[in-house]
Design a protein around this motif. Structure first.
Motif, PDB file in Angstrom:
ATOM      1  N   THR A 181      25.234  58.792  56.100  1.00 11.99           N
ATOM      2  CA  THR A 181      26.728  58.887  56.131  1.00 11.99           C
ATOM      3  C   THR A 181      27.044  58.687  54.492  1.00 11.99           C
ATOM      4  N   ASN A 182      26.182  57.864  53.938  1.00 10.45           N
ATOM      5  CA  ASN A 182      26.616  57.763  52.525  1.00 10.45           C
ATOM      6  C   ASN A 182      28.060  57.157  52.240  1.00 10.45           C
ATOM      7  N   ASP A 183      28.459  56.503  53.027  1.00  7.29           N
ATOM      8  CA  ASP A 183      30.016  55.910  52.866  1.00  7.29           C
ATOM      9  C   ASP A 183      30.369  55.322  51.494  1.00  7.29           C
ATOM     10  N   CYS A 184      29.231  54.807  50.889  1.00  4.95           N
ATOM     11  CA  CYS A 184      29.461  54.291  49.536  1.00  4.95           C
ATOM     12  C   CYS A 184      29.975  55.289  48.688  1.00  4.95           C
ATOM     13  N   VAL A 185      29.154  56.424  48.749  1.00  2.00           N
ATOM     14  CA  VAL A 185      29.518  57.476  47.855  1.00  2.00           C
ATOM     15  C   VAL A 185      30.873  57.951  48.063  1.00  2.00           C
ATOM     16  N   LYS A 186      31.047  58.141  49.393  1.00  2.00           N
ATOM     17  CA  LYS A 186      32.533  59.020  49.774  1.00  2.00           C
ATOM     18  C   LYS A 186      33.757  57.985  49.559  1.00  2.00           C
ATOM     19  N   VAL A 187      33.488  56.607  49.611  1.00  5.61           N
ATOM     20  CA  VAL A 187      34.919  55.941  49.607  1.00  5.61           C
ATOM     21  C   VAL A 187      35.148  55.437  48.006  1.00  5.61           C
ATOM     22  N   CYS A 188      33.880  55.471  47.080  1.00 14.33           N
ATOM     23  CA  CYS A 188      34.207  55.077  45.586  1.00 14.33           C
ATOM     24  C   CYS A 188      35.166  55.871  44.956  1.00 14.33           C
ATOM     25  N   PRO A 189      36.400  55.435  44.313  1.00 12.33           N
ATOM     26  CA  PRO A 189      37.350  56.294  43.598  1.00 12.33           C
ATOM     27  C   PRO A 189      36.985  56.520  42.090  1.00 12.33           C
ATOM     28  N   ALA A 190      35.716  55.834  41.907  1.00 15.35           N
ATOM     29  CA  ALA A 190      35.356  55.991  40.361  1.00 15.35           C
ATOM     30  C   ALA A 190      34.058  56.524  40.543  1.00 15.35           C
ATOM     31  N   ASN A 191      33.620  57.179  41.294  1.00 14.58           N
ATOM     32  CA  ASN A 191      32.362  58.021  41.475  1.00 14.58           C
ATOM     33  C   ASN A 191      31.261  57.223  40.906  1.00 14.58           C
ATOM     34  N   VAL A 192      30.995  55.928  41.180  1.00 17.45           N
ATOM     35  CA  VAL A 192      30.156  55.057  40.710  1.00 17.45           C
ATOM     36  C   VAL A 192      28.798  55.220  41.679  1.00 17.45           C
ATOM     37  N   TRP A 193      29.079  55.281  42.874  1.00 23.57           N
ATOM     38  CA  TRP A 193      28.064  55.427  43.667  1.00 23.57           C
ATOM     39  C   TRP A 193      27.761  56.981  43.728  1.00 23.57           C
ATOM     40  N   ARG A 194      26.702  57.562  43.583  1.00 20.69           N
ATOM     41  CA  ARG A 194      26.167  58.924  43.534  1.00 20.69           C
ATOM     42  C   ARG A 194      24.956  59.189  44.542  1.00 20.69           C
ATOM     43  N   GLU A 195      24.723  60.194  45.201  1.00 21.23           N
ATOM     44  CA  GLU A 195      23.582  60.329  45.899  1.00 21.23           C
ATOM     45  C   GLU A 195      22.438  60.667  45.070  1.00 21.23           C
ATOM     46  N   GLY A 196      21.398  59.927  45.397  1.00 13.81           N
ATOM     47  CA  GLY A 196      20.063  60.031  44.871  1.00 13.81           C
ATOM     48  C   GLY A 196      19.112  60.808  45.317  1.00 13.81           C
ATOM     49  N   GLU A 197      18.229  61.476  44.899  1.00 16.75           N
ATOM     50  CA  GLU A 197      17.416  62.510  45.419  1.00 16.75           C
ATOM     51  C   GLU A 197      16.203  61.951  46.474  1.00 16.75           C
ATOM     52  N   ASP A 198      16.043  60.819  46.398  1.00 17.43           N
ATOM     53  CA  ASP A 198      15.162  59.995  47.220  1.00 17.43           C
ATOM     54  C   ASP A 198      16.383  59.308  48.329  1.00 17.43           C
ATOM     55  N   GLY A 199      17.657  59.459  48.459  1.00 19.98           N
ATOM     56  CA  GLY A 199      18.377  59.121  49.695  1.00 19.98           C
ATOM     57  C   GLY A 199      19.111  57.712  49.187  1.00 19.98           C
ATOM     58  N   VAL A 200      18.459  57.038  48.174  1.00 12.99           N
ATOM     59  CA  VAL A 200      19.007  55.986  47.748  1.00 12.99           C
ATOM     60  C   VAL A 200      19.885  56.075  46.563  1.00 12.99           C
ATOM     61  N   PRO A 201      21.327  55.676  46.692  1.00 11.68           N
ATOM     62  CA  PRO A 201      22.292  55.938  45.639  1.00 11.68           C
ATOM     63  C   PRO A 201      21.957  55.483  44.174  1.00 11.68           C
ATOM     64  N   GLN A 202      22.441  56.353  43.442  1.00 10.85           N
ATOM     65  CA  GLN A 202      22.473  55.868  41.842  1.00 10.85           C
ATOM     66  C   GLN A 202      23.663  55.022  41.689  1.00 10.85           C
ATOM     67  N   ILE A 203      23.786  54.149  40.738  1.00 14.03           N
ATOM     68  CA  ILE A 203      25.126  53.106  40.846  1.00 14.03           C
ATOM     69  C   ILE A 203      25.403  53.119  39.181  1.00 14.03           C
ATOM     70  N   ALA A 204      26.349  53.970  38.712  1.00 16.02           N
ATOM     71  CA  ALA A 204      27.038  53.681  37.490  1.00 16.02           C
ATOM     72  C   ALA A 204      27.979  52.523  37.431  1.00 16.02           C
ATOM     73  N   TYR A 205      27.515  51.324  37.409  1.00 18.28           N
ATOM     74  CA  TYR A 205      28.387  50.231  37.454  1.00 18.28           C
ATOM     75  C   TYR A 205      29.383  50.238  36.540  1.00 18.28           C
ATOM     76  N   GLU A 206      29.203  50.820  35.417  1.00 13.21           N
ATOM     77  CA  GLU A 206      30.198  50.355  34.429  1.00 13.21           C
ATOM     78  C   GLU A 206      31.536  51.339  34.564  1.00 13.21           C
ATOM     79  N   ASN A 207      31.516  52.081  35.567  1.00 12.23           N
ATOM     80  CA  ASN A 207      32.905  52.569  36.041  1.00 12.23           C
ATOM     81  C   ASN A 207      33.653  52.155  37.063  1.00 12.23           C
ATOM     82  N   CYS A 208      32.929  50.832  37.508  1.00 15.69           N
ATOM     83  CA  CYS A 208      33.578  50.411  38.675  1.00 15.69           C
ATOM     84  C   CYS A 208      35.068  49.638  38.401  1.00 15.69           C
TER      85      CYS A 208
END
Ligand code: SF4
Ligand code: SF4
Length: 103
Positions: free
Chosen positions: A45-72
């Motif tokens: 579902t990658n809901d973390c990616v879908k709900v984030c208004p600041a594009n912090v959570w991004r789908e990673g190639e291995d299925g584990v999200p990458q997190i740009a926490y500075e934009n949170c």
């Protein structure tokens, strides 16, 4: 169309421009993480990616999200959206986090 027409088109800044005005006191460490990466790898579902208004959570190639926490924006949406309760969410260690600038 006159300048004061109620139907005149209002030009708003883009979301990226508005997010750029948010200032974040970076503690140097991410206040966001995933608890078990393997759970993310199986998550479809990658809901973390879908709900984030600041594009912090991004789908990673291995299925584990990458997190740009500075934009949170510290809205907590990702924390509650994850159906697997797999989000680590803490307040930034600086205690300051982000600030909004108006005007
Ligand atoms: S919704 Fe949860 S389990 Fe799925 S990718 Fe995001 S953090 Fe991982
Ligand atoms: S707290 Fe809000 S802005 Fe920050 S990563 Fe989660 S969803 Fe995105």
């Amino acid at each position: 169309m006159s300048a004061d027409s109620p139907t005149q088109q209002i030009e708003n800044d883009s979301l990226e421009d508005r997010l750029y005005t948010v200032r974040y006191d970076d503690p140097g460490d991410s206040h966001l993480d995933v608890k078990v990466p393997e759970v993310c790898a199986e998550c479809e579902t990658n809901d973390c990616v879908k709900v984030c208004p600041a594009n912090v959570w991004r789908e990673g190639e291995d299925g584990v999200p990458q997190i740009a926490y500075e934009n949170c924006l510290e809205c907590s949406s990702c924390r509650f959206a994850c159906g697997y309760d797999n989000v680590v969410w803490e307040y930034p260690k600086t205690g300051g986090g982000m600030t909004f600038k108006h005007g």
